[in-house]
Design an enzyme around this catalytic site. Structure first.
Site, PDB file in Angstrom:
ATOM      1  N   GLU A 180       0.839  -1.187   0.000  1.00 17.89           N
ATOM      2  CA  GLU A 180       0.000   0.000   0.000  1.00 17.89           C
ATOM      3  C   GLU A 180       0.880   1.245   0.000  1.00 17.89           C
ATOM      4  OE1 GLU A 180      -2.268   0.581   3.547  1.00 17.89           O
ATOM      5  OE2 GLU A 180      -0.696  -0.153   4.865  1.00 17.89           O
ATOM      6  N   CYS A 181       0.364   2.295  -0.578  1.00 18.12           N
ATOM      7  CA  CYS A 181       1.015   3.613  -0.559  1.00 18.12           C
ATOM      8  C   CYS A 181       2.477   3.478  -1.023  1.00 18.12           C
ATOM      9  CB  CYS A 181       0.902   4.210   0.831  1.00 18.12           C
ATOM     10  SG  CYS A 181       1.266   5.978   0.908  1.00 18.12           S
TER      11      CYS A 181
END
Length: 346
Positions: free
Chosen positions: A322-323
């Site tokens: 994620e991210c």
């Protein structure tokens, strides 16, 4: 809970100063942040040294919320919750669902309202009264931020008379001690001691301008609560999961990792910046968010790690990214200086 009428009221600076003052009093302190925010808890743990977690009434049911609160505060003398946004602000403009107010009600946590007094005088009494009377709540006191000692002395009796809320201190204007989101999110190793020195200076100021003893007393009025641990399965055998953990990948929720361990996972931290390969025996990897753009040279230069990751992910290894962790998996990534790093061609 330290709450406020809106964002930008100074909650973060106030909470960090109060936490440091409590730590300096040799108290065992746990801290919490309302909502899915990993930056404040990470700062609290890394710089102040408190045990810090998140509380979120949107993502968790009531029993789980209370369970996480109780578990996160075990072994400590006092818990301080930093609210988010305005006290009543929830998931939509017309709802208190997911708000700091809702969390205070569900955990039965007394609230101290922090009001920014810059550019205001008796109007502060109207703000405090409005927040106190808007809903049935647990507001037990208020702090005036960005005011002088003289203004505080004049306003304290007025606010207590008009709003019926105890004023337990003030915070003077602190031009060189306001914590920015940059300081919370990105703490370089050589900055930690400097930040600690600043927080100790802030704590010393608050010991003079706030009634810290009264804050402790208000916290002591909170009733005992309990919560039910969420039901979950247990793996038949341990499963090794590699967890990226270094300066580039640090936005990880501790409660999620604990839950994985309860389910039977063996969490093995590793550094995509420094290690040559994914941990031996890993059957999956977690790449959390963080600051890969600030470490582009180290990440793109560690070709043995990139090649090992490409081979194993290509062969079907599960990966949760994620991210910043997701950025890392791209073919190209531009770093903070504008340079573009690439994965190896092989």
């Amino acid at each position: 809970m330290i709450a406020a009428p809106s964002s930008g009221s100074g909650k973060t600076t106030a909470v960090c100063g109060i936490l440091q003052a409590l730590v300096n009093r040799k108290m065992k302190v746990s801290s919490f942040k309302c909502g899915p925010d990993y930056i404040d808890p990470m700062f609290h743990e890394k710089v102040i040294g408190t045990k810090s977690r998140n509380l979120d009434s949107f993502f968790t049911d009531d029993g789980t919320l209370r369970y996480l609160f109780v578990r996160g505060s075990e072994g400590t003398d006092i818990s301080v919750i930093e609210a988010v946004m305005g006290f009543y602000d929830g998931r939509s403009t017309d709802s208190v669902i997911g708000s700091s107010y809702e969390i205070s009600e569900k955990t039965q946590t007394p609230v101290v309202l922090l009001v920014n007094g810059r550019g205001a005088a008796i109007s502060i009494a109207a703000v405090v009264k409005g927040f106190k009377e808007f809903r049935s709540n647990l507001i037990k006191g208020c702090i005036l931020n960005n005011v002088s000692a003289q203004t505080y002395a004049a306003l304290k009796p007025v606010i207590e008379k008009e709003a019926g809320v105890e004023v337990i201190g003030y915070i003077p204007r602190l031009k060189d001690m306001v914590l920015s989101s940059r300081h919370l999110g990105l703490v370089l190793p050589d900055e930690v001691e400097e930040l600690r020195d600043g927080l100790n200076r802030l704590a010393a100021i608050l010991e003079e301008s706030l009634d810290i003893g009264r804050i402790i007393e208000i916290a002591g009025t909170a009733p005992e609560i309990d919560g039910e641990a969420p039901a979950h399965g247990k793996l038949d055998r341990p499963v090794r999961i590699g967890l990226a953990s270094d300066e580039a990948f640090c936005f990880t929720y501790a409660d999620n990792i604990l839950l994985l361990q309860e389910c039977g996972a063996e969490i093995v931290p590793f550094s995509p910046m420094r290690d040559a390969r994914i941990p031996d025996g890993a059957e999956g990897i977690i790449l959390s968010g963080g600051y890969p753009e600030l470490h582009g040279a180290e990440l793109s230069g560690n070709t043995s790690m990139l090649e090992d990751m490409r081979r194993k992910i290509g062969a079907g290894m599960p990966v949760l990214a994620e991210c910043g962790g997701f950025m890392y998996l791209h073919e190209r990534m531009e770093d903070a200086t504008g340079r573009c790093g690439r994965w190896p061609a092989s």
